[in-house]
Design an enzyme around this catalytic site. Structure first.
Site, PDB file in Angstrom:
ATOM      1  N   GLN A  47       0.818  -1.274   0.092  1.00 17.70           N
ATOM      2  CA  GLN A  47      -0.113  -0.045  -0.063  1.00 17.70           C
ATOM      3  C   GLN A  47       0.953   1.177  -0.058  1.00 17.70           C
ATOM      4  O   GLN A  47       1.808   1.295   0.788  1.00 17.70           O
ATOM      5  CB  GLN A  47      -0.814   0.321   1.143  1.00 17.70           C
ATOM      6  CG  GLN A  47      -1.865   1.154   1.132  1.00 17.70           C
ATOM      7  CD  GLN A  47      -3.012   1.031   2.319  1.00 17.70           C
ATOM      8  OE1 GLN A  47      -2.958   0.178   3.221  1.00 17.70           O
ATOM      9  NE2 GLN A  47      -4.007   1.846   2.404  1.00 17.70           N
ATOM     10  N   HIS A  91      -8.380   1.467  -1.297  1.00 19.27           N
ATOM     11  CA  HIS A  91      -8.817   1.622  -2.593  1.00 19.27           C
ATOM     12  C   HIS A  91      -8.485   0.136  -3.229  1.00 19.27           C
ATOM     13  O   HIS A  91      -7.866  -0.393  -2.926  1.00 19.27           O
ATOM     14  CB  HIS A  91      -7.781   2.569  -3.756  1.00 19.27           C
ATOM     15  CG  HIS A  91      -6.486   2.309  -3.191  1.00 19.27           C
ATOM     16  ND1 HIS A  91      -5.821   3.104  -2.110  1.00 19.27           N
ATOM     17  CD2 HIS A  91      -5.291   1.716  -3.727  1.00 19.27           C
ATOM     18  CE1 HIS A  91      -4.572   2.699  -2.080  1.00 19.27           C
ATOM     19  NE2 HIS A  91      -4.399   1.821  -3.189  1.00 19.27           N
TER      20      HIS A  91
HETATM   21  P1  5GP Z   1      -1.445   1.304  -3.837  1.00 21.67           P
HETATM   22  O1  5GP Z   1       0.055   0.933  -3.894  1.00 21.67           O
HETATM   23  O2  5GP Z   1      -1.482   1.953  -2.476  1.00 21.67           O
HETATM   24  O3  5GP Z   1      -2.088  -0.213  -3.600  1.00 21.67           O
HETATM   25  O4  5GP Z   1      -1.993   2.005  -4.808  1.00 21.67           O
HETATM   26  C1  5GP Z   1      -1.797   3.385  -5.273  1.00 21.67           C
HETATM   27  C2  5GP Z   1      -2.101   3.446  -6.683  1.00 21.67           C
HETATM   28  O5  5GP Z   1      -2.777   4.845  -6.644  1.00 21.67           O
HETATM   29  C3  5GP Z   1      -1.077   3.291  -7.468  1.00 21.67           C
HETATM   30  O6  5GP Z   1      -1.575   2.235  -8.424  1.00 21.67           O
HETATM   31  C4  5GP Z   1      -0.884   4.766  -8.079  1.00 21.67           C
HETATM   32  O7  5GP Z   1      -0.473   4.671  -9.505  1.00 21.67           O
HETATM   33  C5  5GP Z   1      -2.083   5.304  -7.888  1.00 21.67           C
HETATM   34  N1  5GP Z   1      -1.952   6.988  -7.651  1.00 21.67           N
HETATM   35  C6  5GP Z   1      -1.259   7.471  -7.012  1.00 21.67           C
HETATM   36  N2  5GP Z   1      -1.398   8.778  -7.200  1.00 21.67           N
HETATM   37  C7  5GP Z   1      -2.237   9.003  -8.070  1.00 21.67           C
HETATM   38  C8  5GP Z   1      -2.798  10.121  -8.367  1.00 21.67           C
HETATM   39  O8  5GP Z   1      -2.659  11.413  -8.158  1.00 21.67           O
HETATM   40  N3  5GP Z   1      -3.893   9.881  -9.398  1.00 21.67           N
HETATM   41  C9  5GP Z   1      -4.484   8.399  -9.836  1.00 21.67           C
HETATM   42  N4  5GP Z   1      -5.338   8.446 -10.650  1.00 21.67           N
HETATM   43  N5  5GP Z   1      -3.830   7.379  -9.268  1.00 21.67           N
HETATM   44  C10 5GP Z   1      -2.929   7.533  -8.306  1.00 21.67           C
END
Ligand code: 5GP
Ligand code: ZN
Length: 120
Positions: free
Chosen positions: A100, A106
């Site tokens: 994460q 999400h």
């Molecule tokens: P995690 O690594 O927390 O599971 O996923 C976070 C996700 O958020 C990543 O896939 C990353 O690309 C996406 N993300 C990060 N910053 C932004 C943003 O400003 N806009 C969008 N649309 N996605 C984002």
């Protein structure tokens, strides 16, 4: 429905508020879905609750229906985008070992290519 919470420091709360732009795919009073800015598959969306929940560990039993609705919205998008039959993946990462990086829960929806298992 429980009261909505927003954290002004949180990236995804700021997307919900419209302070940061996103390519929106779906929205209702509780949930927002938008395209991931750094897609890991030909189609990569994020489905989030509008209320701020930092990690899956922080979700309360009273939010179980909301968590289920994230999955239902993901399925609806997968059907709408034409991926239901070929298949897709939903995943929610929790804390550092889970990968994460944004601390507002999400659900990832990935589709459009054969996805490997187990994940890295
Ligand atoms: P995690 O690594 O927390 O599971 O996923 C976070 C996700 O958020 C990543 O896939 C990353 O690309 C996406 N993300 C990060 N910053 C932004 C943003 O400003 N806009 C969008 N649309 N996605 C984002
Ligand atoms: Zn947030």
């Amino acid at each position: 429905m429980s009261e909505s919470v927003s954290d002004p420091e949180c990236l995804f709360c700021r997307i919900v508020a419209g302070e940061i732009p996103a390519d929106r795919l779906y929205e209702d009073d509780e949930i927002l879905a938008f395209r991931d800015v750094n897609p890991q598959a030909p189609f990569h969306a994020l489905i989030i609750p509008k209320t701020h929940i930092a990690t899956l560990n922080d979700a309360t039993p009273a939010q179980a229906t909301l968590l289920g609705r994230l999955m239902a919205v993901a399925t609806g998008i997968a059907v709408e985008q034409g991926f239901a039959e070929a298949g897709y993946r939903t995943v929610m990462n929790c804390n550092s070992d889970g990968g994460q990086s944004v601390y507002h829960i999400h659900l990832h929806l990935l589709a459009g290519r054969r996805l490997a298992w187990p994940p890295g």
